[in-house]
Motif scaffolding. Structure first.
Motif, PDB file in Angstrom:
ATOM      1  N   ASP A 117       3.196  -2.143  -6.689  1.00  0.00           N
ATOM      2  CA  ASP A 117       3.207  -0.677  -6.637  1.00  0.00           C
ATOM      3  C   ASP A 117       2.592  -0.094  -5.370  1.00  0.00           C
ATOM      4  N   ARG A 118       2.340  -0.926  -4.364  1.00  0.00           N
ATOM      5  CA  ARG A 118       1.868  -0.430  -3.074  1.00  0.00           C
ATOM      6  C   ARG A 118       2.928  -0.683  -2.021  1.00  0.00           C
ATOM      7  N   ALA A 119       3.012   0.230  -1.075  1.00  0.00           N
ATOM      8  CA  ALA A 119       4.008   0.105  -0.011  1.00  0.00           C
ATOM      9  C   ALA A 119       3.338   0.261   1.348  1.00  0.00           C
ATOM     10  N   TRP A 120       3.835  -0.482   2.322  1.00  0.00           N
ATOM     11  CA  TRP A 120       3.342  -0.406   3.693  1.00  0.00           C
ATOM     12  C   TRP A 120       4.522  -0.132   4.610  1.00  0.00           C
ATOM     13  N   THR A 121       4.392   0.849   5.477  1.00  0.00           N
ATOM     14  CA  THR A 121       5.433   1.101   6.477  1.00  0.00           C
ATOM     15  C   THR A 121       5.315   0.055   7.583  1.00  0.00           C
ATOM     16  N   TYR A 122       6.313   0.038   8.448  1.00  0.00           N
ATOM     17  CA  TYR A 122       6.244  -0.912   9.565  1.00  0.00           C
ATOM     18  C   TYR A 122       5.078  -0.589  10.493  1.00  0.00           C
ATOM     19  N   ARG A 123       4.724   0.686  10.633  1.00  0.00           N
ATOM     20  CA  ARG A 123       3.561   1.047  11.444  1.00  0.00           C
ATOM     21  C   ARG A 123       2.281   0.485  10.812  1.00  0.00           C
ATOM     22  N   GLU A 124       2.126   0.672   9.508  1.00  0.00           N
ATOM     23  CA  GLU A 124       0.938   0.180   8.808  1.00  0.00           C
ATOM     24  C   GLU A 124       0.888  -1.344   8.797  1.00  0.00           C
ATOM     25  N   PHE A 125       2.024  -1.953   8.595  1.00  0.00           N
ATOM     26  CA  PHE A 125       2.081  -3.417   8.584  1.00  0.00           C
ATOM     27  C   PHE A 125       1.678  -3.972   9.952  1.00  0.00           C
ATOM     28  N   HIS A 126       2.194  -3.366  11.003  1.00  0.00           N
ATOM     29  CA  HIS A 126       1.849  -3.784  12.364  1.00  0.00           C
ATOM     30  C   HIS A 126       0.346  -3.667  12.611  1.00  0.00           C
ATOM     31  N   GLN A 127      -0.262  -2.578  12.162  1.00  0.00           N
ATOM     32  CA  GLN A 127      -1.691  -2.388  12.370  1.00  0.00           C
ATOM     33  C   GLN A 127      -2.510  -3.457  11.654  1.00  0.00           C
ATOM     34  N   ARG A 128      -2.085  -3.828  10.442  1.00  0.00           N
ATOM     35  CA  ARG A 128      -2.817  -4.864   9.698  1.00  0.00           C
ATOM     36  C   ARG A 128      -2.658  -6.229  10.375  1.00  0.00           C
ATOM     37  N   VAL A 129      -1.477  -6.524  10.844  1.00  0.00           N
ATOM     38  CA  VAL A 129      -1.259  -7.788  11.555  1.00  0.00           C
ATOM     39  C   VAL A 129      -2.122  -7.842  12.810  1.00  0.00           C
ATOM     40  N   LEU A 130      -2.166  -6.751  13.536  1.00  0.00           N
ATOM     41  CA  LEU A 130      -2.937  -6.697  14.780  1.00  0.00           C
ATOM     42  C   LEU A 130      -4.430  -6.879  14.495  1.00  0.00           C
ATOM     43  N   ARG A 131      -4.932  -6.204  13.481  1.00  0.00           N
ATOM     44  CA  ARG A 131      -6.343  -6.350  13.125  1.00  0.00           C
ATOM     45  C   ARG A 131      -6.663  -7.787  12.691  1.00  0.00           C
ATOM     46  N   LEU A 132      -5.773  -8.389  11.919  1.00  0.00           N
ATOM     47  CA  LEU A 132      -6.018  -9.765  11.495  1.00  0.00           C
ATOM     48  C   LEU A 132      -6.021 -10.712  12.684  1.00  0.00           C
TER      49      LEU A 132
END
Length: 514
Positions: free
Chosen positions: A27-42
């Motif tokens: 029930d949670r969604a991530w946009t490509y912008r949000e997904f990119h930010q999480r990948v970058l932080r990791l």
């Protein structure tokens, strides 16, 4: 960009379709912008704990966005991703970690005990847990929170290693198939061409991501195209049907057992399946009854044949040919070439049985740290030997007819008898053992151990099977044991598996509950 590998995909997608939904989970969604930010932080967080180019980063857990974040973060750094089968035992995991030389293990809380034991045995430097820090481990979200957001653009070439996917072999020890970034990209291109995925795709991933089909045949092609990926933690037939209806799923992959379980649900006939455009099926031939059941709902299967070493797509049967070419695995993918080769090395003609050889830009670069086995699996001219036997009809459609290797498929999972036999032989009462696959209505095939006891030794089926728990993943454990006085052997002492099958595989095994 200097990064020509798949680690650059989130960056490229974020600049192209930043507001599209990339991933949905629980029930949670991530946009490509949000997904990119999480990948970058990791990626920055992994750098902070010492990860450098070429390091191996392992992941253990069920389907979860963090699996994909880890894959792409590794790609950003030029590191190598090592997905682990979460059904393996701690000793099996330790072997894969040690063999790959993984320095970091990211794992779900469900695998905490096995992960801790395996990491300690393999000498992994850092464990990162998804549910927060534990003794001796870091918390996943804390690592992300501490990671920076400055752009990362490490030079990564197409031929650099992207991931190591472990696949067991007839020697009983798993081998790590090294897939380059180019291998993964070209496999995705094959899927996009042959499956005709769109940017509006809603792809349901219920098969495990640690399997090459779940990851490379469904998830990554969808993300490359800019569609949305719906991750289910694990396969549940009722949940799958609900998700298809509620989220208007257009594409999914499964093995025949999964599709049969969906059709057996009470709500099968009433679920709205009108959004589905493509049902991809692999892992085993699709039974005629399954094809008929889905055709009755207006749904046709796209079927295929592949192997981890080919990233994995090799043959593909378009859904328009489901009925006309029933039982066929199809023709080679668009950027793939195959040969069916006779024992003398000549190409087999229509109707003749020959070993499948495959060549293409998606074929692995080799086995991790196994040059001799890499050389052995590639025939002249760089053709990958699959060990599987097929015949083709006059139209060029291939039909898988036998396995040159002893491997059998149980519920979509490859089971390699040599590994199982080694575990059975560790029982003090067992002198000889041959493991074969036997028919099963639920799983397609299950294991049967044909056992010779040592002189004066005593053991029964329950005792032998109980001995295997904790040594092998549950799906590898045979579902029946047959005690016999001797096994058929050649003059040189080699067990004749064909004779074992002829004597002991005539009837289905008892219905197992895993």
């Amino acid at each position: 960009m200097l990064n020509q590998g798949i680690g650059s995909w989130p960056t490229r997608r974020a600049r192209k379709t930043p507001d599209r939904v990339a991933v949905i989970h629980e029930d949670r969604a991530w946009t490509y912008r949000e997904f990119h930010q999480r990948v970058l932080r990791l990626a920055h967080g992994l750098q902070d704990v010492g990860v450098v180019r070429g390091d191996r980063i392992a992941y253990l857990g069920p389907n979860h966005p963090s699996f994909l974040e880890t894959l792409f973060a590794a790609g950003l750094l030029g590191a190598v991703f090592v997905p682990l089968n979460n059904r393996l035992t701690a000793p099996e995991l330790a072997y894969n970690l040690s063999d790959s030389g993984s320095t970091v293990l990211i794992h779900a809380p469900e695998q905490a005990c096995a992960a801790r034991a395996a990491a300690d045995e393999a000498g992994v430097r850092h464990r990162i847990t998804l549910d927060g820090s534990h003794e001796g481990a870091l918390g996943y979200e804390e690592v992300l929170a501490g990671g920076g957001t400055d752009p990362l653009d490490e030079p990564v070439a197409p031929d650099d290693p992207c991931m190591i996917m472990y696949t067991s072999g007839t020697t009983g020890r798993p081998k790590g198939a090294v897939l380059s970034h180019a291998n993964v990209v070209w496999n995705s291109v094959n899927v996009l061409v042959d499956t005709d995925l769109g940017g509006d795709e809603v792809t349901l991933v219920a098969a495990p991501l640690f399997h090459t089909a779940g990851l490379n045949m469904t998830c990554l092609p969808t993300l490359l195209k800019g569609g949305r990926v719906v991750l289910l933690t694990a396969f549940d037939a009722t949940r799958v049907l609900e998700t298809i209806e509620n989220l208007r799923v257009t594409y999914m992959f499964g093995v025949p057992t999964m599709y049969d379980a969906m059709a057996a649900q009470p709500r099968w006939s009433t679920t709205d399946l009108s959004s589905l455009r493509t049902l991809n099926c692999g892992g085993a031939p699709v039974p005629a009854r399954t094809i008929a059941t889905y055709l009755a709902r207006g749904l046709a299967f796209s079927q295929g044949y592949g192997m981890t070493e080919a990233s994995p797509g090799i043959l593909f049967l378009d859904k328009e040919q489901t009925s006309a070419k029933a039982g066929s695995a199809g023709v080679p993918h668009f950027f793939t070439d195959t040969r069916m080769v006779l024992p003398d090395g000549l190409d087999a003609g229509p109707g003749q049985r020959g070993e499948i050889l495959v060549q293409g830009p998606h074929v692995m670069t080799g086995y991790w740290n196994r040059p001799e086995e890499t050389e052995a699996v590639f025939a002249d001219g760089g053709w990958l030997r699959t060990g599987d036997v097929a015949r083709t009809d006059t139209d060029g459609y291939a039909y898988i007819v036998d396995r040159a290797k002893d491997m059998f498929v149980s519920g979509g999972e490859n089971v390699y008898p040599a590994e199982v036999e080694e575990a059975v032989l560790s029982h003090p009462a067992v002198a000889e053992c041959a493991v074969i696959g036997v028919p099963d209505q639920t799983w397609g095939e299950v294991g049967r151990a044909v056992v010779v006891l040592g002189p004066g030794a005593h053991a029964d089926e329950p005792g032998i099977l109980d001995h295997l728990h904790g040594k092998l993943a549950k799906y590898k454990i045979p579902k029946s044991v047959v005690l016999t006085d001797s096994l058929p052997r050649t003059a040189t002492g080699k067990i004749v598996k064909s004779a074992v099958r002829a004597s002991y595989a005539n009837t289905p095994a008892d219905d197992p509950h895993r």
